[in-house]
Design a protein around this motif. Sequence first.
Motif, PDB file in Angstrom:
ATOM      1  N   GLU A  61      -5.146   8.668  -5.802  1.00 18.99           N
ATOM      2  CA  GLU A  61      -3.788   8.813  -6.221  1.00 18.99           C
ATOM      3  C   GLU A  61      -3.430   9.771  -4.709  1.00 18.99           C
ATOM      4  OE1 GLU A  61      -2.173   7.975  -8.300  1.00 18.99           O
ATOM      5  OE2 GLU A  61      -3.722   7.808 -10.016  1.00 18.99           O
ATOM      6  N   GLU A  62      -1.834   9.603  -4.625  1.00 18.58           N
ATOM      7  CA  GLU A  62      -2.156  10.191  -3.265  1.00 18.58           C
ATOM      8  C   GLU A  62      -1.735  11.486  -2.822  1.00 18.58           C
ATOM      9  OE1 GLU A  62      -0.671   8.409  -5.458  1.00 18.58           O
ATOM     10  OE2 GLU A  62       0.594   6.029  -3.731  1.00 18.58           O
ATOM     11  N   GLU A  63      -1.755  11.753  -4.017  1.00 21.14           N
ATOM     12  CA  GLU A  63      -2.097  13.795  -3.933  1.00 21.14           C
ATOM     13  C   GLU A  63      -3.363  13.859  -4.152  1.00 21.14           C
ATOM     14  OE1 GLU A  63      -0.540  11.445  -6.691  1.00 21.14           O
ATOM     15  OE2 GLU A  63       0.953  12.469  -6.616  1.00 21.14           O
ATOM     16  N   THR A  64      -4.228  13.290  -3.964  1.00 16.58           N
ATOM     17  CA  THR A  64      -6.137  13.586  -3.703  1.00 16.58           C
ATOM     18  C   THR A  64      -6.038  13.842  -2.209  1.00 16.58           C
ATOM     19  OG1 THR A  64      -6.138  12.406  -5.987  1.00 16.58           O
ATOM     20  CG2 THR A  64      -8.571  12.736  -3.958  1.00 16.58           C
ATOM     21  N   VAL A  65      -5.316  12.734  -1.731  1.00 21.73           N
ATOM     22  CA  VAL A  65      -5.428  12.697   0.032  1.00 21.73           C
ATOM     23  C   VAL A  65      -4.445  13.079   0.652  1.00 21.73           C
ATOM     24  CG1 VAL A  65      -7.133  10.547  -0.328  1.00 21.73           C
ATOM     25  CG2 VAL A  65      -4.776  10.412  -0.085  1.00 21.73           C
ATOM     26  N   LEU A  66      -3.949  13.684  -0.239  1.00 20.34           N
ATOM     27  CA  LEU A  66      -2.747  14.744   0.564  1.00 20.34           C
ATOM     28  C   LEU A  66      -2.741  15.486   2.333  1.00 20.34           C
ATOM     29  CD1 LEU A  66       0.922  15.169   0.759  1.00 20.34           C
ATOM     30  CD2 LEU A  66       0.801  17.262  -0.971  1.00 20.34           C
ATOM     31  N   ASP A  67      -3.381  16.146   1.721  1.00 21.04           N
ATOM     32  CA  ASP A  67      -3.620  16.896   3.137  1.00 21.04           C
ATOM     33  C   ASP A  67      -3.938  15.952   4.623  1.00 21.04           C
ATOM     34  OD1 ASP A  67      -3.502  19.303   2.338  1.00 21.04           O
ATOM     35  OD2 ASP A  67      -5.459  19.644   1.652  1.00 21.04           O
ATOM     36  N   ASP A  68      -4.751  14.632   4.555  1.00 22.98           N
ATOM     37  CA  ASP A  68      -4.837  13.681   5.075  1.00 22.98           C
ATOM     38  C   ASP A  68      -3.269  13.141   5.830  1.00 22.98           C
ATOM     39  OD1 ASP A  68      -7.397  14.486   5.240  1.00 22.98           O
ATOM     40  OD2 ASP A  68      -8.149  13.061   3.777  1.00 22.98           O
ATOM     41  N   LEU A  69      -2.974  12.995   4.898  1.00 25.77           N
ATOM     42  CA  LEU A  69      -1.418  11.706   5.115  1.00 25.77           C
ATOM     43  C   LEU A  69      -0.851  13.003   6.331  1.00 25.77           C
ATOM     44  CD1 LEU A  69      -0.600  10.315   1.307  1.00 25.77           C
ATOM     45  CD2 LEU A  69      -1.593   9.480   3.427  1.00 25.77           C
ATOM     46  N   LEU A  70      -0.900  14.279   5.249  1.00 25.12           N
ATOM     47  CA  LEU A  70       0.342  14.613   6.177  1.00 25.12           C
ATOM     48  C   LEU A  70      -0.297  15.661   7.326  1.00 25.12           C
ATOM     49  CD1 LEU A  70       1.143  17.779   3.181  1.00 25.12           C
ATOM     50  CD2 LEU A  70       2.430  16.037   4.128  1.00 25.12           C
ATOM     51  N   THR A  71      -1.525  15.404   7.812  1.00 25.24           N
ATOM     52  CA  THR A  71      -2.148  15.630   8.846  1.00 25.24           C
ATOM     53  C   THR A  71      -1.668  14.739   9.870  1.00 25.24           C
ATOM     54  OG1 THR A  71      -4.186  16.837   7.634  1.00 25.24           O
ATOM     55  CG2 THR A  71      -4.645  16.002  10.134  1.00 25.24           C
ATOM     56  N   ASP A  72      -1.833  13.029   9.599  1.00 28.39           N
ATOM     57  CA  ASP A  72      -1.255  12.115   9.930  1.00 28.39           C
ATOM     58  C   ASP A  72       0.173  12.394  10.609  1.00 28.39           C
ATOM     59  OD1 ASP A  72      -4.107  11.097   9.754  1.00 28.39           O
ATOM     60  OD2 ASP A  72      -2.991   9.355   7.869  1.00 28.39           O
ATOM     61  N   LEU A  73       0.868  12.956   9.920  1.00 29.87           N
ATOM     62  CA  LEU A  73       1.990  12.887   9.805  1.00 29.87           C
ATOM     63  C   LEU A  73       2.380  14.027  11.529  1.00 29.87           C
ATOM     64  CD1 LEU A  73       3.714  12.742   6.621  1.00 29.87           C
ATOM     65  CD2 LEU A  73       3.879  11.188   8.666  1.00 29.87           C
ATOM     66  N   GLU A  74       1.272  14.663  11.726  1.00 27.62           N
ATOM     67  CA  GLU A  74       1.479  15.989  12.910  1.00 27.62           C
ATOM     68  C   GLU A  74       1.458  15.146  14.412  1.00 27.62           C
ATOM     69  OE1 GLU A  74      -1.520  18.452  12.207  1.00 27.62           O
ATOM     70  OE2 GLU A  74      -0.877  19.181  10.284  1.00 27.62           O
ATOM     71  N   PRO A  75       2.868  15.642  15.313  1.00 28.34           N
ATOM     72  CA  PRO A  75       2.532  15.022  16.389  1.00 28.34           C
ATOM     73  C   PRO A  75       0.992  14.783  17.116  1.00 28.34           C
ATOM     74  CG  PRO A  75       4.178  16.797  15.866  1.00 28.34           C
ATOM     75  CD  PRO A  75       3.481  16.984  14.848  1.00 28.34           C
ATOM     76  N   GLY A  76       1.471  13.644  17.620  1.00 26.89           N
ATOM     77  CA  GLY A  76      -0.294  14.107  18.581  1.00 26.89           C
ATOM     78  C   GLY A  76      -1.300  13.816  17.496  1.00 26.89           C
ATOM     79  N   SER A  77      -0.904  13.468  15.977  1.00 28.42           N
ATOM     80  CA  SER A  77      -2.454  12.941  16.035  1.00 28.42           C
ATOM     81  C   SER A  77      -3.270  11.773  15.878  1.00 28.42           C
ATOM     82  CB  SER A  77      -1.911  13.565  14.144  1.00 28.42           C
ATOM     83  OG  SER A  77      -1.826  12.404  13.507  1.00 28.42           O
ATOM     84  N   ARG A  78      -2.262  10.989  16.055  1.00 29.34           N
ATOM     85  CA  ARG A  78      -2.440   8.811  15.976  1.00 29.34           C
ATOM     86  C   ARG A  78      -2.422   8.247  17.813  1.00 29.34           C
ATOM     87  NH1 ARG A  78      -3.038   5.534  11.407  1.00 29.34           N
ATOM     88  NH2 ARG A  78      -4.541   6.269  10.599  1.00 29.34           N
TER      89      ARG A  78
END
Length: 78
Positions: A61-78
Amino acid sequence: MRIAAALARSGPRRAWRYTASDYRAAVTAVAEAPELTGQPAATPWDLALAIALTERGVRVEEETVLDDLLTDLEPGSR
């Protein structure tokens, strides 16, 4: 997966955390996950993902990996 496949058919898209390696990492990090139900869905953007889903047989479920998803959205993360 069916929604992601439908979106992929509608035009060019980049799968975000919808790969076999992402799935395997998420399953490893989850203590308990609900089993997959229904017919397997096609994953044309990553054929190895369909294999991994069949092998592991659990939902992430998305909630399980929420921290990873939010980290991806941080500026400069990708």
